[in-house]
Design an enzyme around this catalytic site. Structure first.
Site, PDB file in Angstrom:
ATOM      1  N   ASN A   1       0.875  -1.172   0.000  1.00  0.00           N
ATOM      2  CA  ASN A   1       0.000   0.000   0.000  1.00  0.00           C
ATOM      3  C   ASN A   1       0.916   1.226   0.000  1.00  0.00           C
ATOM      4  O   ASN A   1       1.472   1.574   1.039  1.00  0.00           O
ATOM      5  CB  ASN A   1      -0.899  -0.010   1.242  1.00  0.00           C
ATOM      6  CG  ASN A   1      -1.715   1.262   1.368  1.00  0.00           C
ATOM      7  OD1 ASN A   1      -1.831   2.036   0.411  1.00  0.00           O
ATOM      8  ND2 ASN A   1      -2.276   1.503   2.539  1.00  0.00           N
ATOM      9  N   TRP A   2       1.055   1.827  -1.169  1.00  0.00           N
ATOM     10  CA  TRP A   2       1.992   2.957  -1.284  1.00  0.00           C
ATOM     11  C   TRP A   2       1.431   4.217  -0.640  1.00  0.00           C
ATOM     12  O   TRP A   2       2.135   5.218  -0.527  1.00  0.00           O
ATOM     13  CB  TRP A   2       2.285   3.242  -2.755  1.00  0.00           C
ATOM     14  CG  TRP A   2       3.090   2.193  -3.465  1.00  0.00           C
ATOM     15  CD1 TRP A   2       3.413   0.921  -3.019  1.00  0.00           C
ATOM     16  CD2 TRP A   2       3.684   2.309  -4.764  1.00  0.00           C
ATOM     17  NE1 TRP A   2       4.170   0.260  -3.957  1.00  0.00           N
ATOM     18  CE2 TRP A   2       4.346   1.084  -5.042  1.00  0.00           C
ATOM     19  CE3 TRP A   2       3.721   3.323  -5.721  1.00  0.00           C
ATOM     20  CZ2 TRP A   2       5.037   0.867  -6.248  1.00  0.00           C
ATOM     21  CZ3 TRP A   2       4.400   3.104  -6.918  1.00  0.00           C
ATOM     22  CH2 TRP A   2       5.059   1.884  -7.167  1.00  0.00           C
ATOM     23  N   LYS A   3       0.166   4.201  -0.258  1.00  0.00           N
ATOM     24  CA  LYS A   3      -0.498   5.389   0.301  1.00  0.00           C
ATOM     25  C   LYS A   3      -0.291   6.596  -0.630  1.00  0.00           C
ATOM     26  O   LYS A   3      -0.265   6.421  -1.834  1.00  0.00           O
ATOM     27  CB  LYS A   3       0.008   5.661   1.717  1.00  0.00           C
ATOM     28  CG  LYS A   3       0.011   4.397   2.582  1.00  0.00           C
ATOM     29  CD  LYS A   3       0.132   4.690   4.039  1.00  0.00           C
ATOM     30  CE  LYS A   3       0.351   3.377   4.785  1.00  0.00           C
ATOM     31  NZ  LYS A   3       0.010   3.460   6.182  1.00  0.00           N
TER      32      LYS A   3
ATOM     33  N   HIS B   1      -9.604   0.806   4.383  1.00  0.00           N
ATOM     34  CA  HIS B   1      -8.352   1.020   5.118  1.00  0.00           C
ATOM     35  C   HIS B   1      -8.620   1.942   6.311  1.00  0.00           C
ATOM     36  O   HIS B   1      -9.425   2.875   6.219  1.00  0.00           O
ATOM     37  CB  HIS B   1      -7.297   1.641   4.195  1.00  0.00           C
ATOM     38  CG  HIS B   1      -5.927   1.616   4.791  1.00  0.00           C
ATOM     39  ND1 HIS B   1      -5.512   2.574   5.687  1.00  0.00           N
ATOM     40  CD2 HIS B   1      -4.906   0.748   4.671  1.00  0.00           C
ATOM     41  CE1 HIS B   1      -4.269   2.287   6.074  1.00  0.00           C
ATOM     42  NE2 HIS B   1      -3.882   1.175   5.465  1.00  0.00           N
TER      43      HIS B   1
ATOM     44  N   GLU C   1      -7.021   4.334   7.511  1.00  0.00           N
ATOM     45  CA  GLU C   1      -6.794   5.770   7.272  1.00  0.00           C
ATOM     46  C   GLU C   1      -8.013   6.402   6.601  1.00  0.00           C
ATOM     47  O   GLU C   1      -8.323   7.568   6.834  1.00  0.00           O
ATOM     48  CB  GLU C   1      -5.503   5.970   6.446  1.00  0.00           C
ATOM     49  CG  GLU C   1      -4.278   5.716   7.311  1.00  0.00           C
ATOM     50  CD  GLU C   1      -3.041   5.284   6.553  1.00  0.00           C
ATOM     51  OE1 GLU C   1      -2.999   5.407   5.318  1.00  0.00           O
ATOM     52  OE2 GLU C   1      -2.099   4.795   7.224  1.00  0.00           O
TER      53      GLU C   1
ATOM     54  N   GLU D   1      -5.813  -5.490  10.150  1.00  0.00           N
ATOM     55  CA  GLU D   1      -4.862  -4.411  10.398  1.00  0.00           C
ATOM     56  C   GLU D   1      -5.210  -3.692  11.691  1.00  0.00           C
ATOM     57  O   GLU D   1      -6.029  -2.753  11.686  1.00  0.00           O
ATOM     58  CB  GLU D   1      -4.900  -3.410   9.240  1.00  0.00           C
ATOM     59  CG  GLU D   1      -4.477  -3.985   7.911  1.00  0.00           C
ATOM     60  CD  GLU D   1      -3.783  -2.923   7.068  1.00  0.00           C
ATOM     61  OE1 GLU D   1      -2.629  -3.150   6.696  1.00  0.00           O
ATOM     62  OE2 GLU D   1      -4.364  -1.863   6.828  1.00  0.00           O
TER      63      GLU D   1
ATOM     64  N   GLY E   1       1.754   2.052  10.627  1.00  0.00           N
ATOM     65  CA  GLY E   1       2.655   3.196  10.492  1.00  0.00           C
ATOM     66  C   GLY E   1       3.273   3.630  11.806  1.00  0.00           C
ATOM     67  O   GLY E   1       3.858   4.706  11.890  1.00  0.00           O
TER      68      GLY E   1
ATOM     69  N   SER F   1       2.923  -2.407  10.286  1.00  0.00           N
ATOM     70  CA  SER F   1       4.375  -2.380  10.535  1.00  0.00           C
ATOM     71  C   SER F   1       5.043  -3.721  10.252  1.00  0.00           C
ATOM     72  O   SER F   1       6.009  -4.087  10.923  1.00  0.00           O
ATOM     73  CB  SER F   1       4.668  -1.900  11.967  1.00  0.00           C
ATOM     74  OG  SER F   1       4.163  -0.585  12.146  1.00  0.00           O
TER      75      SER F   1
ATOM     76  N   GLY G   1       2.638  -1.247   4.280  1.00  0.00           N
ATOM     77  CA  GLY G   1       2.694   0.183   3.990  1.00  0.00           C
ATOM     78  C   GLY G   1       4.129   0.640   3.788  1.00  0.00           C
ATOM     79  O   GLY G   1       4.695   0.504   2.703  1.00  0.00           O
ATOM     80  N   GLY G   2       4.734   1.147   4.851  1.00  0.00           N
ATOM     81  CA  GLY G   2       6.075   1.747   4.772  1.00  0.00           C
ATOM     82  C   GLY G   2       7.093   0.897   4.030  1.00  0.00           C
ATOM     83  O   GLY G   2       7.818   1.400   3.151  1.00  0.00           O
TER      84      GLY G   2
END
Ligand code: PEP
Length: 255
Positions: free
Chosen positions: A13-15, A98, A100, A170, A176, A216, A237-238
């Protein structure tokens, strides 16, 4: 059906990261690193990167996904993108629900359900995110929250359509933050989600469902998390922005 017969999916997930040239460069670096992957590899990129990513990933084993879609096919919804628009481009996956989006953009279980419906109707595969807040975990209601999110989101999804759903557990407190759920915590909730799906669709369908962990996950902790019997992949993500790290997670999930 045991874990080994389920499809493992590692999705990045590149956000809201990467311009088009940056997206092209990231995929060019990633493609050779994951070409022998023994799992499905997906890159969920910003809308503006989709065309570039589809072009860059053509002929590779990386599927391209979006990070959201609207529930209507078209109309007066300024700023939104429909599932049909994504499918027409050649997009295969879409992340829905998601945390976010739930936290910052007013996403609710009801709108998640509508988006899931639209995505399935358009022929997309859905990465459906569920997960509890820290205070909900501390209050001991993780199962209630995750169970409710799963039930509502899957309302109206048929058993046949379930093969185009990937569940992603999640925990919001792990996204994150660098604070990963322990392998045991991830394994327990993933197992619980499978029991909810079993109640809804029966044992065979539940056993075939891919359930990821996300929060994470990185090159160091992936193997332990992915070793859990009910953890069939990851939503990353990251670490998905670092090709070497993402490839290490793909390698850990490969069977
Ligand atoms: C995510 O965005 O779904 C996610 C899990 O992020 P991170 O890996 O950075 O925690």
């Amino acid at each position: 059906m045991d874990k080994n017969s389920r499809r493992a999916v590692i999705a990045g997930n590149w956000k809201m990261n990467k311009t088009r040239p940056e997206a092209k460069a990231l995929l060019a670096e990633l493609i050779p690193l994951v070409k022998e992957a023994g799992c499905q590899v997906v890159a969920c990129v910003p809308f503006t990167d989709l065309e570039t990513a589809l072009e860059a990933a053509r002929g590779s084993n990386i599927a391209i996904g979006a990070q959201n879609c609207h529930w209507e096919k078209s109309g007066a919804f300024t700023g939104e993108i429909s599932a049909e628009m994504l499918r027409e481009m050649g997009v295969e996956y879409v992340i829905i629900g998601h945390s976010e989006r739930r936290q910052y953009f007013g996403e609710t279980d009801a709108t998640v359900q509508k988006r899931v419906r639209a995505a399935l109707d358009a022929g997309l595969t859905v990465i459906l995110c569920v997960g509890e807040l820290l205070e909900q975990r501390e209050a001991g209601i993780t199962r209630e929250i995750v169970g409710m999110q799963t039930r509502v989101a899957l309302g109206g999804v048929s058993r046949e359509e379930l093969s185009r759903i990937v569940l992603a557990y999640e925990p919001v407190w792990a996204i994150g933050t660098g604070r990963t759920a322990t392998a045991q915590q991830a394994g327990e909730v993933n197992h619980y989600i499978r029991t909810v799906v079993e109640e809804l669709y029966g044992a065979e369908a539940a056993a075939a469902l891919t359930i990821q962990y996300g929060g994470s996950m990185n090159a160091k902790n992936a193997a332990e998390l992915l070793d859990q019997p009910d953890v069939d992949g990851g939503l990353i993500g990251g670490a998905s922005l670092k090709p070497q790290d993402f490839a290490a997670i793909v390698a850990a999930a490969s069977r």
